[in-house]
Each structure stands twice: as C-alpha cells, then as structure tokens.
Design a protein around this motif. Structure first.
Motif, mmCIF file in Angstrom:
data_model
loop_
_atom_site.group_PDB
_atom_site.id
_atom_site.type_symbol
_atom_site.label_atom_id
_atom_site.label_comp_id
_atom_site.label_asym_id
_atom_site.label_seq_id
_atom_site.Cartn_x
_atom_site.Cartn_y
_atom_site.Cartn_z
ATOM 1 N N GLU A 78 0.850 -1.190 0.000
ATOM 2 C CA GLU A 78 0.000 0.000 0.000
ATOM 3 C C GLU A 78 0.888 1.243 0.000
ATOM 4 O O GLU A 78 1.898 1.276 0.694
ATOM 5 N N ASP B 1 2.383 4.682 1.123
ATOM 6 C CA ASP B 1 2.426 5.256 2.471
ATOM 7 C C ASP B 1 1.929 6.709 2.452
ATOM 8 O O ASP B 1 1.652 7.272 1.394
ATOM 9 N N GLU B 2 1.815 7.303 3.635
ATOM 10 C CA GLU B 2 1.281 8.667 3.742
ATOM 11 C C GLU B 2 2.114 9.684 2.987
ATOM 12 O O GLU B 2 1.571 10.623 2.406
ATOM 13 N N ALA B 3 3.428 9.509 2.977
ATOM 14 C CA ALA B 3 4.296 10.441 2.244
ATOM 15 C C ALA B 3 4.001 10.391 0.745
ATOM 16 O O ALA B 3 3.964 11.437 0.082
ATOM 17 N N GLU B 4 3.779 9.187 0.200
ATOM 18 C CA GLU B 4 3.451 9.059 -1.228
ATOM 19 C C GLU B 4 2.101 9.700 -1.540
ATOM 20 O O GLU B 4 1.941 10.358 -2.572
ATOM 21 N N LEU B 5 1.127 9.513 -0.654
ATOM 22 C CA LEU B 5 -0.193 10.092 -0.873
ATOM 23 C C LEU B 5 -0.136 11.617 -0.809
ATOM 24 O O LEU B 5 -0.753 12.306 -1.631
ATOM 25 N N LYS B 6 0.622 12.145 0.151
ATOM 26 C CA LYS B 6 0.776 13.603 0.245
ATOM 27 C C LYS B 6 1.464 14.154 -0.992
ATOM 28 O O LYS B 6 1.041 15.162 -1.560
ATOM 29 N N PHE C 155 -8.255 6.375 -1.229
ATOM 30 C CA PHE C 155 -7.521 7.509 -1.800
ATOM 31 C C PHE C 155 -7.904 7.707 -3.265
ATOM 32 O O PHE C 155 -8.122 8.841 -3.717
ATOM 33 N N PRO D 96 -6.866 1.397 2.064
ATOM 34 C CA PRO D 96 -6.529 2.829 2.062
ATOM 35 C C PRO D 96 -6.240 3.383 0.667
ATOM 36 O O PRO D 96 -6.656 4.492 0.348
#
Length: 188
Positions: free
Chosen positions: A96, A98-103, A149, A145
């Motif tokens: 999945e 991670d949050e850094a990639e999504l940001k 997204f 997640p």
C-alpha cells in the motif's frame, strides 16, 4: 530455504535491449526489497527507479509528461490473500502507498491544477471495485486505504482516461472513463 521471486536479469536485459522504453507501475505482489534497491532518478518530470537503461519503475504520486501528455501514477493495492502469504517472501507491507506518497500525489496534482490526461493505477477506486463485486462479499467488505484515496482522486481530478489492472479481467467502464486491463493492450 525461502525462495523470493525476482525477475531475472535475462528478462530485464530482454526488455532493455528492445527499441522502446519499458515503464511499469508497481502492483501488490512485488518484491519491494529488490525494487527499492534501485537508484531513484528524475525522468520526464517525475521520480523513477531506474532498473536498466530503458526499464523504469514509475514511482507513486508522480506525474510524467510523455509526448506532451500528462500521466498520473499510483501503484499498489491491498492483498486480500495475505493471510496465505509469507511476509518478505510473497507479501510485503509496502504493498500500500504510504502517507508520504499520498501527500506527494496531492501536492503534484495541485501543481497541475488537478488535471491530467491519463491516470494509471494498479488497483481501482473503492467505489468501482465495490460496484464490480457487489455479489461477492469477500471482495466488498475489506478496507483498502489506496482504494479510498483513489475515490478522492476520481472525485477531484479531471482526466481523459483511467487505466487500472489488479482485477484479473479486461473491461471498459465508460461511466468512469476507465479501462481495466489484464490481457488487453491499448494504444494511447
């Protein structure tokens, strides 16, 4: 003895020696230890792992300009079968984003006014997956997640066409301007 499936050098060399560039988006059963061992480079406006001179992994959340067209990339998916897999052998927790990639994805999309020509993802937005599998409760009830997204991306980004994989069939979804590819080949 543990066996970890890795694409052989001969396969990578075969693709590298062609008169085209091979680009790929990560799935959910990749060997992430091997994938992340390759150097990160800038290519056509986004970050890639350079596997060979002409073989690149398009990294998550990136926007690439290829022949004047913008491509937004988001790989990865939730493995519903991970209970049958072994971590670090046939399943990796990095499947999945991670949050850094999504940001970074949101930031990059904002830089282009939330408008791209093509979206290339491994999995589908949750809304689309649930509409496909509404009769199969095992595939409807799990939470993903990355799919959640992708619902946000579908609602907030203008795009001409969306291509995804992950689901093992070929199908067009005109209501979402989406095409799921398994064996199909599409010329853009």
């Amino acid at each position: 003895m543990r066996a970890i499936l890795v694409v052989s050098d001969s396969v990578l060399d075969f693709h590298n020696d062609r008169n085209y560039t091979t680009l790929f988006v990560r799935g959910n059963h990749e060997n992430y230890d091997a994938l992340y061992s390759y150097p990160v480079r800038e290519w056509n406006g986004g970050k890639v792992h350079k596997i060979r001179e002409n073989v690149f992994h398009l990294m998550n959340g990136q926007i690439f300009t290829i022949e004047g067209l913008r491509f937004f990339i988001m790989g990865g998916a939730t493995s519903v079968d991970k209970v049958f897999r072994e971590e670090g052998v046939s399943w990796w927790h990095q499947e999945e984003p991670d949050e850094a990639e999504l940001k970074e994805a949101f930031d990059n999309l904002g830089k282009v006014g939330n408008k791209v020509n093509y979206i290339i993802t491994h999995t589908l937005p949750e809304k689309v997956r649930k509409s496909i599998y509404e009769v199969y409760s095992d595939y409807v009830d799990y939470q993903s997640p990355v799919e959640h997204f992708l619902d946000l991306i579908m609602e907030n980004v203008e795009y001409d066409k969306w291509f995804a994989g992950h689901i093992h069939f070929d199908r067009e979804f005109p209501e979402y301007k989406m095409r799921v590819l398994y064996n199909g080949v599409v010329k853009i």
